[in-house]
Every structure is written in structure tokens, then in C-alpha cells.
Design an enzyme around this catalytic site. Structure first.
Site, PDB file in Angstrom:
ATOM      1  N   ASP B   7       0.864  -1.191   0.000  1.00  0.00           N
ATOM      2  CA  ASP B   7       0.000   0.000   0.000  1.00  0.00           C
ATOM      3  C   ASP B   7       0.900   1.240   0.000  1.00  0.00           C
ATOM      4  OD1 ASP B   7      -2.284   1.655   0.362  1.00  0.00           O
ATOM      5  OD2 ASP B   7      -1.850   1.753   2.502  1.00  0.00           O
ATOM      6  N   GLU B  69      -1.662  -1.148  -4.730  1.00  0.00           N
ATOM      7  CA  GLU B  69      -2.906  -0.368  -4.860  1.00  0.00           C
ATOM      8  C   GLU B  69      -2.857   0.583  -6.060  1.00  0.00           C
ATOM      9  OE1 GLU B  69      -4.497   1.525  -1.288  1.00  0.00           O
ATOM     10  OE2 GLU B  69      -5.662   2.857  -2.567  1.00  0.00           O
ATOM     11  N   ASP B 141      -1.889   0.822   7.865  1.00  0.00           N
ATOM     12  CA  ASP B 141      -1.117   0.698   6.617  1.00  0.00           C
ATOM     13  C   ASP B 141      -0.874  -0.774   6.270  1.00  0.00           C
ATOM     14  OD1 ASP B 141      -0.438   3.632   6.486  1.00  0.00           O
ATOM     15  OD2 ASP B 141       0.517   3.113   8.377  1.00  0.00           O
TER      16      ASP B 141
END
Lengths: 171, 171
Positions: B7, B69, B141
Site C-alpha cells: 500500500d 494499490e 497501513d
């Protein structure tokens, strides 16, 4: 001193190499080009190709200093994301070589090369060719990259009493 | 099959590793963490540290697939540029390893993990912990990164008649 300017774009990434002599400051054009990122390939492949090409350029030209355009603005969030991807890879490639990195905004570059910050691409291109006595065709991406290098040399040489530029050498 | 989710954030970059067994699909939590980019250092140094840390994570965990992502939106052009820098380096690091890369948007991930696209960070965190039976603390996260890996495993396993997830193993 060899200065490599890099102008990161999301489709075309220009680069230009100049030599700035000291203590009697003169600027010479050495080489320039651009890396074109194929829009048909997946983004990670494009970024990998950009990275590999940049490492090749830096290894071949062995610059003493690298100058990369600082970006604050973009037309949209989408464009900013795309520019950010390219610029991140450019900064990384330069950083991994260990060569000192300098950054200037387009405004600073235009002021240093053309004389005012709102100059357009054609004016930058024209002035870069005049300053370095370049007779051949020069893409605007390459001109922008060379302008970064000129701006850096100029900024560094501000301390010198009378910067005089001579523009003859070309490889 | 080991799936590493990443991410990319402009300050914190989360990662999470899961194992998805086939043909009887089960998901196991393996590891997770986050790389924190020091805001005090110059951008190119931060990007280089991110790159080195990611290469270390990938070399250590040896994932079969990497999921990153996809980003379409940001609060502003400034944030988009910053996110783009990080994401460009993440994509490059993953691409240079030669491991297949997959991308999903936050919307797709939330739909796959929580069941609807407007879920908030706490809901994602909670569901990720439940799905993988994670008892310890998990940063948002890391949870987002693991959610990416779960989404990928889930999407890949859609062809299977009855995906059943068992969640016990932990390293």
C-alpha cells in the site's frame, strides 16, 4: 564539470548534457535526447524501461551533477499522479548513482535562461539553441532538459564576477 | 502461493504477506510491516530508502505475486504528485524483481474484503484481523496492504465453486 539536466514527463523524458568550465565559466553543449515511454505497455514496464534507459544515459555520460525539474503544478490530479510516477523513478535512478542532485522549478529555469518566468516552450528552445550555438534540430523535451543544466550552471556561477559563456564544443 | 500486498503512501508504505493455498483455497497470515519515509530527508534519499527497503522485503519473503494499490484520486495535485513519486518507486522495485504484479483500486479491495466500497480504515483493519485470525496489533497501513493481498486471492479464486478461508498459520 559535466551537468546532466533531466526533464521528467509522463510520456517523454528529455535529457541534455552540457559542460561548464571553471574558473573561467563557459558552457558547451555535449549531447541530448529523450526517452519515450510507450503508452501501450503496462505502467510498471514503462517505468522499468525509463529506469534502465536513465541508468544507461548516466553511465555513458558520467555527469558530475544531475539537475531534475521540480514540479509543483499539474493540470489535474490524474496528470499529477502520472508525472509523479515518472519523477519518482527519475529521482531514484539519479540517487542510486550517488551523483549530487539539484532541483529547479520551471519558473526558475525560464528566468535563468530566457529572462522571465512566463516564457513558452518555443522561446526556451530558441534561447537554448542560441546560448549553446546548437545548429541542429532540438526537441522541446531536450531543450527543457538542457535549460535545467544551464540554469544550474548559471546559478552556481552567480558568485563569479563576470560570467562569460562561450559555446562551441559539440560531441 | 505467497502474495505480497503493498500500500504505497507518501509517508508510510504498508506491506503484508499472506499464503493462499490451492486448489482448496485457504488464506494464512505470514507477516506484515511498514516502511516509514523520514520527512526530514531530501525526497530522492527517501525514495532510495523506500526502494532499498522494498527490495529487502521482496528478497526476504520471496512472494509469487505482488499486489499494489491502484490510485486514481488524491486530495490535491500536491498530494497526487507526492503519492505518484512513492508509487512509481514501488512499481519499479516490484517490476525489477520480475515477479508478476497485479493492481486493484481501494474500491475493489474494500468490496472484496469488507463487502462494500465505502468502508473506512477501521472496518478494513477489523475485517482483515478477523479473516486471518490475527490477534496482535496491526497498523492500518499494514491492514490495507494485507487487504490488497486478500482481494487478489479472492478475485483469483472466484472461479472456484466454494472458496473457504481458514486462518491459522502465523510466522
Amino acid at each position: 564539470m559535466r551537468i546532466l539536466g533531466i526533464d521528467p514527463g509522463s510520456i517523454k523524458c528529455g535529457y541534455g548534457l552540457i559542460e561548464a568550465t571553471t574558473p573561467n565559466p563557459s558552457l558547451f553543449y555535449l549531447s541530448s535526447g529523450r526517452i519515450i515511454l510507450s503508452a501501450r505497455k503496462p505502467l510498471h514496464i514503462r517505468l522499468q524501461e525509463l529506469y534502465t534507459s536513465l541508468i544507461d544515459v548516466i553511465s555513458e555520460y558520467k555527469p558530475d551533477e544531475i539537475v531534475i525539474e521540480k514540479i509543483f503544478f499539474a493540470k489535474s490530479v490524474r496528470v499529477a499522479l502520472s508525472l509523479g510516477h515518472t519523477r519518482g523513478v527519475v529521482l531514484l535512478a539519479a540517487s542510486l548513482t550517488g551523483i549530487p542532485i539539484y532541483e529547479y522549478s520551471a519558473l526558475e529555469v525560464k528566468k535563468a535562461v530566457v529572462g522571465y518566468g512566463r516564457a513558452d516552450k518555443n522561446q526556451v528552445q530558441k534561447l537554448v539553441k542560441e546560448i549553446l550555438n546548437i545548429k541542429h534540430l532540438l526537441s522541446s523535451d531536450s531543450a527543457d532538459a538542457i535549460a535545467l543544466a544551464i540554469c544550474h550552471a548559471n546559478t552556481k556561477q552567480i558568485q563569479h564576477p563576470s560570467p562569460i559563456y562561450r559555446f562551441t564544443k559539440q560531441i
